[in-house]
Design a protein around this motif. Structure first.
Motif: not given
Length: 143
Positions: A127-143
């Motif tokens: 669990y990485n609170p800095f790497f949120p996941q989208d609705e498909q469970g993919h990590i969304v990195l900050p831009q």
């Protein structure tokens, strides 16, 4: 030229293709009909996991098959909560994984543990609170 940012396929060299295929089946990951007697393909979200005989893979690459020691590679399975980490680690172990490191709070601010598949390939369950996941469970990195 530039390459798209993606990984198409991850191949794990395994000592017993049938046993490894069965381990991943117990996790709920189905063997694709594209598989053959010599390779198992498993469709993941956006990527394919391939299981291939370790000796044959080393031969294909043209390197010596030296299975001992840490490979320097880990795979990660991220979940949206600490409770999720505990549940996934427990499930993986019930399917035949070996617990390598029990889940715990880690120095970078998350929560993770490690399991190994039957060939010792390391999976971090995190669990990485800095790497949120989208609705498909993919990590969304900050831009």
């Amino acid at each position: 030229m530039s390459l798209e940012r993606r990984i198409s396929l991850v191949t794990l060299g395994v000592s017993d293709l049938e046993a490894s295929t069965e381990f991943y089946r117990r996790l709920g990951w189905s063997r694709s009909p594209a598989s053959t007697a010599g390779v198992t393909f498993i469709q993941l979200k956006g990527t394919v996991l391939a299981l291939y005989g370790r000796a044959a893979l080393a031969e294909d690459v043209g390197v010596e098959n030296k299975p001992a020691g840490f490979s320097g590679v880990t795979l990660a399975y991220n979940v949206p909560s600490e409770i999720g980490v505990d549940a996934v680690v427990k499930f993986a172990v019930s399917c035949g994984a070996t617990l390598v490191k029990a889940p715990e709070k880690v120095f970078w601010g998350g929560y993770s543990g490690y399991v190994a598949d039957p060939d010792g390939h390391l999976w971090e369950i995190a669990y990485n609170p800095f790497f949120p996941q989208d609705e498909q469970g993919h990590i969304v990195l900050p831009q």
